[in-house]
Design an enzyme around this catalytic site. Sequence first.
Site, short mmCIF file in Angstrom:
data_model
loop_
_atom_site.label_atom_id
_atom_site.label_comp_id
_atom_site.label_asym_id
_atom_site.label_seq_id
_atom_site.Cartn_x
_atom_site.Cartn_y
_atom_site.Cartn_z
N HIS A 1 -3.67 0.14 -7.36
CA HIS A 1 -2.73 -0.82 -6.76
C HIS A 1 -2.70 -2.19 -7.45
O HIS A 1 -1.63 -2.76 -7.66
CB HIS A 1 -3.10 -1.00 -5.29
CG HIS A 1 -1.93 -1.28 -4.40
ND1 HIS A 1 -0.92 -0.37 -4.19
CD2 HIS A 1 -1.61 -2.36 -3.66
CE1 HIS A 1 -0.04 -0.89 -3.36
NE2 HIS A 1 -0.43 -2.10 -3.03
N SER B 1 4.22 -3.26 -3.76
CA SER B 1 3.59 -2.91 -2.49
C SER B 1 4.51 -3.21 -1.30
O SER B 1 5.63 -2.72 -1.24
CB SER B 1 2.25 -3.64 -2.40
OG SER B 1 1.50 -3.17 -1.34
N ASP C 1 -3.89 5.05 -7.29
CA ASP C 1 -3.54 4.06 -6.29
C ASP C 1 -3.86 4.61 -4.91
O ASP C 1 -3.25 5.58 -4.47
CB ASP C 1 -2.05 3.73 -6.42
CG ASP C 1 -1.66 2.48 -5.68
OD1 ASP C 1 -2.27 2.19 -4.65
OD2 ASP C 1 -0.73 1.80 -6.15
#
Length: 416
Positions: free
Chosen positions: A391, A188, A358
């Site tokens: 995610h 991320s 995601d």
Amino acid sequence: MAVINGLLGLAAAGSFWFCALVLAAQPQRAYGSNRGSFGQNKGLVAPPEAGICGSSVTVYGYKCQELEVTTQDGYILSLQRIPEGRVGGGENKRPPVLIQHGVLVDGMTWFLNSPEQNLPMILADNGFDVWIANTRGTRFSRRHTSLDPSQPAFWDWSWDELVTFDLPAIFDFVCGQTGQKIDYVGHSLGTLIALASFSEGKLGNQLKSAALLSPIAYLSHMTTALGVVAAKSFVGEITTLVGLSEFYPKGEPVQNFLNALCAYPGVDCYDLLSALTGINCCLNSSTVDLFLMNEPQSTSTKNMVHLSQTVRDGVVAKYNYGRPDYNVMHYGEARPPVYNLSNIPRDLPLFVSYGGRDALSDVRDVMLLLDDFKFHDVDKLSVQFIKDYAHADFIMGVNAKDIVYNQVVSFFKGQH
Ligand SMILES: *[C@@H]1O[C@H](CO)[C@@H](O)[C@H](O)[C@H]1NC(C)=O
Ligand SMILES: *[C@@H]1O[C@H](CO)[C@@H](O)[C@H](O)[C@H]1NC(C)=O
């Protein structure tokens, strides 16, 4: 571009089994009580006295050192080192791997699953010398040579400073200690700061290769309704609400802000983790409970504003001070300078893994990122697509070892 095709089937089959399992365990119940709020577990969240090594690593029989690194702008960052696997490392010189978490979490987020399932320990058991970063402002990285977290000046930074100060300080330190180049893993925001840094050639000859999990760079297709509304509000309202200081997710101003966002039409915060990250296929409800006890962590409001600008503007650029004259003051130009991701060296070995569900690292945004790599050396870029992953699956998925981490290990081993 070498696409790892075989994995797609594997991912789908693996996820089906685990989804069935997790569904049966009704993970929603586990954090359903957190409606619109991360703060429900407030009473349980004391920073573990033992630190990350003591609470999450040595208890499983691994060696672990707590270290600190001071950045050029004075932040004292905590860093953990797991120098070898559980059975020891022999005399061999082990290649260093640096693992960098994303925004609103800290290094402990990698240790929430069992030692057999978590990335740092899998890397250690595969012969790597593992280093865990903790970004400024998170619970173990809240010291400074002259400032205190109660002062707004402590929070006067965005991810630009993570690129300019945090990463270089950590790379210098790890290289100094090991005398070797580093394999990097980011998740991320840990991918965004790395890409920005690589594009400026900041880490130069200290970097050997990078694995980017759930990569974010372009954010304009982000689908999480909460994220989109939040991003719009951040640019405007948040700074008056919270001030440009600490963004403490469990504190009252941020809770009020979140509650207001969750009241927007179309924003369903019943399950806040999904509202933020997408429908994760493969989380263990016990792990999610642990996650909610330990995270989210603070960041600076300025960092959230900067991320929101990235969502709004669709470019990867430095922090926008909001007025041409202010930008001129900081950058000598009316618009913030862009990080040109096409400048990333074409022979840098890269592994990119992204998920079909995601909501933060949307598939269309990943395509934009991959487009920046269209001239990358074909044999230096591996891309993995995992249809069912969102995610958080990349850090906490019960099957992440089989699907992602084993690939990361092979990728790094391929560089040595
Ligand atoms: C989920 O977590 C619990 C508690 O740590 C553990 O006992 C269990 O084996 C985990 N399940 C899976 C599928 O990993
Ligand atoms: C970005 O870098 C590439 C390769 O170095 C160059 O061709 C391109 O013109 C640059 N783009 C911008 C907007 O500066």
